[in-house]
Design a protein around this motif. Sequence first.
Motif, PDB file in Angstrom:
ATOM      1  N   SER A  56      28.702 -23.670 -20.636  1.00 59.65           N
ATOM      2  CA  SER A  56      28.365 -25.338 -21.306  1.00 59.65           C
ATOM      3  C   SER A  56      29.115 -25.141 -22.669  1.00 59.65           C
ATOM      4  O   SER A  56      28.363 -25.544 -24.053  1.00 59.65           O
ATOM      5  CB  SER A  56      26.932 -25.540 -21.199  1.00 59.65           C
ATOM      6  OG  SER A  56      26.253 -25.745 -20.404  1.00 59.65           O
ATOM      7  N   GLY A  57      30.270 -24.584 -22.623  1.00 62.05           N
ATOM      8  CA  GLY A  57      31.081 -24.883 -24.286  1.00 62.05           C
ATOM      9  C   GLY A  57      31.582 -26.172 -24.245  1.00 62.05           C
ATOM     10  O   GLY A  57      31.371 -26.801 -25.632  1.00 62.05           O
ATOM     11  N   TRP A  58      31.720 -27.065 -23.672  1.00 60.58           N
ATOM     12  CA  TRP A  58      32.678 -29.033 -23.444  1.00 60.58           C
ATOM     13  C   TRP A  58      31.816 -29.922 -23.750  1.00 60.58           C
ATOM     14  O   TRP A  58      31.203 -30.305 -24.999  1.00 60.58           O
ATOM     15  CB  TRP A  58      33.829 -29.144 -23.194  1.00 60.58           C
ATOM     16  CG  TRP A  58      34.909 -28.185 -23.350  1.00 60.58           C
ATOM     17  CD1 TRP A  58      35.464 -27.701 -24.595  1.00 60.58           C
ATOM     18  CD2 TRP A  58      35.831 -27.859 -22.453  1.00 60.58           C
ATOM     19  NE1 TRP A  58      36.570 -27.374 -23.880  1.00 60.58           N
ATOM     20  CE2 TRP A  58      37.444 -26.939 -22.721  1.00 60.58           C
ATOM     21  CE3 TRP A  58      35.865 -27.514 -21.023  1.00 60.58           C
ATOM     22  CZ2 TRP A  58      37.897 -26.419 -22.081  1.00 60.58           C
ATOM     23  CZ3 TRP A  58      37.067 -27.551 -19.930  1.00 60.58           C
ATOM     24  CH2 TRP A  58      38.075 -27.284 -21.137  1.00 60.58           C
ATOM     25  N   VAL A  59      30.519 -29.993 -22.788  1.00 60.77           N
ATOM     26  CA  VAL A  59      29.573 -30.535 -23.132  1.00 60.77           C
ATOM     27  C   VAL A  59      28.210 -29.787 -22.279  1.00 60.77           C
ATOM     28  O   VAL A  59      28.845 -28.712 -21.497  1.00 60.77           O
ATOM     29  CB  VAL A  59      29.882 -31.240 -21.931  1.00 60.77           C
ATOM     30  CG1 VAL A  59      30.826 -32.330 -23.018  1.00 60.77           C
ATOM     31  CG2 VAL A  59      30.696 -31.594 -20.409  1.00 60.77           C
ATOM     32  N   PRO A  60      26.891 -30.234 -21.845  1.00 61.61           N
ATOM     33  CA  PRO A  60      25.939 -29.373 -21.318  1.00 61.61           C
ATOM     34  C   PRO A  60      26.424 -29.427 -19.549  1.00 61.61           C
ATOM     35  O   PRO A  60      27.283 -30.422 -19.250  1.00 61.61           O
ATOM     36  CB  PRO A  60      25.089 -30.211 -21.192  1.00 61.61           C
ATOM     37  CG  PRO A  60      24.887 -30.895 -22.871  1.00 61.61           C
ATOM     38  CD  PRO A  60      26.840 -31.371 -22.227  1.00 61.61           C
ATOM     39  N   THR A  61      26.705 -28.579 -18.866  1.00 61.80           N
ATOM     40  CA  THR A  61      27.084 -27.948 -17.122  1.00 61.80           C
ATOM     41  C   THR A  61      25.498 -29.072 -16.310  1.00 61.80           C
ATOM     42  O   THR A  61      24.980 -28.116 -16.756  1.00 61.80           O
ATOM     43  CB  THR A  61      27.239 -26.967 -16.868  1.00 61.80           C
ATOM     44  OG1 THR A  61      28.371 -26.817 -18.382  1.00 61.80           O
ATOM     45  CG2 THR A  61      27.551 -26.725 -15.708  1.00 61.80           C
ATOM     46  N   SER A  62      25.943 -29.500 -15.761  1.00 61.80           N
ATOM     47  CA  SER A  62      25.352 -29.804 -14.615  1.00 61.80           C
ATOM     48  C   SER A  62      24.941 -28.801 -13.350  1.00 61.80           C
ATOM     49  O   SER A  62      25.393 -28.660 -12.627  1.00 61.80           O
ATOM     50  CB  SER A  62      24.968 -30.738 -13.281  1.00 61.80           C
ATOM     51  OG  SER A  62      24.857 -31.307 -12.814  1.00 61.80           O
ATOM     52  N   TYR A  63      24.028 -27.436 -13.710  1.00 60.23           N
ATOM     53  CA  TYR A  63      23.914 -26.137 -12.797  1.00 60.23           C
ATOM     54  C   TYR A  63      23.161 -27.118 -11.491  1.00 60.23           C
ATOM     55  O   TYR A  63      22.125 -28.008 -11.820  1.00 60.23           O
ATOM     56  CB  TYR A  63      22.662 -25.642 -13.886  1.00 60.23           C
ATOM     57  CG  TYR A  63      23.870 -24.844 -15.376  1.00 60.23           C
ATOM     58  CD1 TYR A  63      24.513 -23.818 -14.628  1.00 60.23           C
ATOM     59  CD2 TYR A  63      23.526 -25.408 -16.678  1.00 60.23           C
ATOM     60  CE1 TYR A  63      25.438 -23.850 -16.333  1.00 60.23           C
ATOM     61  CE2 TYR A  63      23.966 -24.987 -17.376  1.00 60.23           C
ATOM     62  CZ  TYR A  63      25.079 -23.900 -16.980  1.00 60.23           C
ATOM     63  OH  TYR A  63      25.555 -23.862 -18.386  1.00 60.23           O
ATOM     64  N   PRO A  64      22.912 -26.293 -10.729  1.00 65.59           N
ATOM     65  CA  PRO A  64      23.563 -25.054 -10.231  1.00 65.59           C
ATOM     66  C   PRO A  64      25.455 -25.572 -10.345  1.00 65.59           C
ATOM     67  O   PRO A  64      26.091 -26.686 -10.553  1.00 65.59           O
ATOM     68  CB  PRO A  64      23.612 -25.221  -9.059  1.00 65.59           C
ATOM     69  CG  PRO A  64      22.980 -25.769  -8.973  1.00 65.59           C
ATOM     70  CD  PRO A  64      21.868 -26.466  -9.561  1.00 65.59           C
ATOM     71  N   VAL A  65      26.326 -24.841 -10.529  1.00 68.25           N
ATOM     72  CA  VAL A  65      27.770 -25.265 -10.345  1.00 68.25           C
ATOM     73  C   VAL A  65      28.797 -24.246  -9.995  1.00 68.25           C
ATOM     74  O   VAL A  65      28.161 -23.232 -10.249  1.00 68.25           O
ATOM     75  CB  VAL A  65      28.209 -25.255 -11.998  1.00 68.25           C
ATOM     76  CG1 VAL A  65      28.057 -23.963 -12.770  1.00 68.25           C
ATOM     77  CG2 VAL A  65      30.088 -25.605 -12.333  1.00 68.25           C
ATOM     78  N   CYS A  66      29.184 -24.312  -9.175  1.00 71.46           N
ATOM     79  CA  CYS A  66      30.444 -23.380  -8.460  1.00 71.46           C
ATOM     80  C   CYS A  66      31.537 -23.812  -9.023  1.00 71.46           C
ATOM     81  O   CYS A  66      32.744 -25.158  -8.773  1.00 71.46           O
ATOM     82  CB  CYS A  66      30.079 -22.984  -7.184  1.00 71.46           C
ATOM     83  SG  CYS A  66      31.385 -22.084  -6.113  1.00 71.46           S
ATOM     84  N   VAL A  67      32.062 -22.691  -9.562  1.00 67.60           N
ATOM     85  CA  VAL A  67      33.477 -23.245 -10.176  1.00 67.60           C
ATOM     86  C   VAL A  67      34.520 -22.568 -10.176  1.00 67.60           C
ATOM     87  O   VAL A  67      34.431 -22.021  -9.094  1.00 67.60           O
ATOM     88  CB  VAL A  67      33.600 -22.650 -12.009  1.00 67.60           C
ATOM     89  CG1 VAL A  67      32.204 -23.219 -12.940  1.00 67.60           C
ATOM     90  CG2 VAL A  67      33.617 -21.005 -11.974  1.00 67.60           C
ATOM     91  N   GLY A  68      35.847 -23.101 -10.247  1.00 63.09           N
ATOM     92  CA  GLY A  68      37.227 -22.773  -9.918  1.00 63.09           C
ATOM     93  C   GLY A  68      37.594 -23.501  -8.777  1.00 63.09           C
ATOM     94  O   GLY A  68      37.132 -24.403  -8.385  1.00 63.09           O
ATOM     95  N   HIS A  69      39.685 -23.498 -10.151  1.00 63.88           N
ATOM     96  CA  HIS A  69      39.645 -24.950  -9.655  1.00 63.88           C
ATOM     97  C   HIS A  69      40.786 -24.820  -9.438  1.00 63.88           C
ATOM     98  O   HIS A  69      42.094 -25.877  -9.728  1.00 63.88           O
ATOM     99  CB  HIS A  69      39.416 -26.383 -10.112  1.00 63.88           C
ATOM    100  CG  HIS A  69      39.922 -25.815 -11.877  1.00 63.88           C
ATOM    101  ND1 HIS A  69      39.489 -26.960 -12.833  1.00 63.88           N
ATOM    102  CD2 HIS A  69      41.065 -25.322 -12.836  1.00 63.88           C
ATOM    103  CE1 HIS A  69      39.949 -26.474 -13.851  1.00 63.88           C
ATOM    104  NE2 HIS A  69      40.583 -25.079 -13.660  1.00 63.88           N
ATOM    105  N   GLU A  70      41.858 -23.285  -8.402  1.00 56.95           N
ATOM    106  CA  GLU A  70      43.189 -22.890  -8.916  1.00 56.95           C
ATOM    107  C   GLU A  70      43.104 -22.755  -7.130  1.00 56.95           C
ATOM    108  O   GLU A  70      43.122 -20.955  -7.206  1.00 56.95           O
ATOM    109  CB  GLU A  70      43.169 -22.417  -9.265  1.00 56.95           C
ATOM    110  CG  GLU A  70      43.639 -23.119 -11.802  1.00 56.95           C
ATOM    111  CD  GLU A  70      43.772 -21.941 -12.183  1.00 56.95           C
ATOM    112  OE1 GLU A  70      44.627 -21.697 -12.994  1.00 56.95           O
ATOM    113  OE2 GLU A  70      44.319 -20.506 -12.123  1.00 56.95           O
ATOM    114  N   ILE A  71      42.232 -23.554  -6.746  1.00 59.51           N
ATOM    115  CA  ILE A  71      42.666 -23.150  -4.926  1.00 59.51           C
ATOM    116  C   ILE A  71      43.416 -23.059  -3.226  1.00 59.51           C
ATOM    117  O   ILE A  71      43.932 -24.341  -3.879  1.00 59.51           O
ATOM    118  CB  ILE A  71      41.319 -24.048  -4.514  1.00 59.51           C
ATOM    119  CG1 ILE A  71      39.615 -24.270  -5.268  1.00 59.51           C
ATOM    120  CG2 ILE A  71      40.650 -23.730  -3.376  1.00 59.51           C
ATOM    121  CD1 ILE A  71      38.998 -25.559  -5.328  1.00 59.51           C
ATOM    122  N   VAL A  72      43.521 -21.716  -3.246  1.00 62.97           N
ATOM    123  CA  VAL A  72      44.255 -21.789  -2.116  1.00 62.97           C
ATOM    124  C   VAL A  72      44.070 -21.212  -1.059  1.00 62.97           C
ATOM    125  O   VAL A  72      42.711 -20.499  -0.787  1.00 62.97           O
ATOM    126  CB  VAL A  72      45.814 -20.497  -2.873  1.00 62.97           C
ATOM    127  CG1 VAL A  72      46.917 -20.581  -1.437  1.00 62.97           C
ATOM    128  CG2 VAL A  72      46.446 -21.168  -3.518  1.00 62.97           C
TER     129      VAL A  72
END
Length: 361
Positions: A56-72
């Motif tokens: 939650s470094g930039w803004v509060p995160t909406s947990y639960p969260v599954c990160v990862g946006h460099e997907i192949v």
Amino acid sequence: MSTQYKFQGWMGLDKDAVNGNMVWQEYEPKPFEDTDVDIKITHCGICGSDIHTLRSGWVPTSYPVCVGHEIVGHAVRVGDKVKDIKVGDRVGVGAQSGACLNQKGDCEACADGMEQHCASVTTTYDSRWPDGSKSYGGYADYWRGSGAFVFKIPDALPSDIAAPMLCGGITVFSPLKRCGAGPGKKVGIVGIGGLGHFGILGAKALGCDEIVAISRTNTKKEDSMKMGATGFIATDEDEDWATKHAGTLDIIISTVSSPKMPIQDYLALLRLKGQFVQVGAPEDNIPGFNIFALIEKRCTIGGSAIGSPDEIKDMLKLYAEKGVRTWNNNVPMKDANKAVVDMEAGKARYRYVLVNEKHLG
């Protein structure tokens, strides 16, 4: 139509997830629409944005969260209205998964081909789809989202090489291209981490005359030169570096995420009508500077976020043609917690890529 596969992945349940405490569990994806694609994930890059979001470094995160946006991975289900993608294609998705254009919107950003700046953007994780369902990322077995932001991966780019390009790569390529990087231009890249290494690789692929890597110490000088840099400045070690190199660069791309940057000295490096673009995103405010650093040389300072779908396609095509290769370390998907901790500790040289080994072959 039901699927025979489950959506499950590494979930951050609270801020402590960034300390290696993600939990593997099942989740409910968005309802499938005829504009959507399901991807069977083989690779997912670890991006600095993942770290910021997990804690939650930039803004509060909406947990639960599954990160990862460099997907192949491979398309396993394709909606009837999706163009240019078919089941079995090797495809990828980056940090953005939706914009108002996909819902027939008419915002200025989308109309100008800058979908990444859409006010109604859906990010690949920790965001909401138009129906209110949550978006989940690529530390997982499968991903579902809009086919408009799914891209075919050129045959010449291996999946582990291509994955980090879909966020880290395009984040630097977009401003380089927009600022006119190419033959006759001298470019500086501030910060030689995951983004910075893409800055050097991208500037080289675009044919820039000179590429100066700028880092605090000389630790990464040898690597930078191997990537294609023609010069190197160590700001903590090179005496009077701002004076010695003043007025030498046409473009500076700053990739650092620390607010402790000598921005006044960076601006001194610019030539007449030079351009300084910040792409790293600190969690705190950056230092101020004397406005005459811009006025006297008619310089500009700005920011940039990822890239549009068209820019991503152009980048993948160019990098395939030029044989660009990400400097990456592959890690089994099962070891994602350790990889996140190592990433936060600065051990990546220069990107970590999670490999979903059960989906290979």
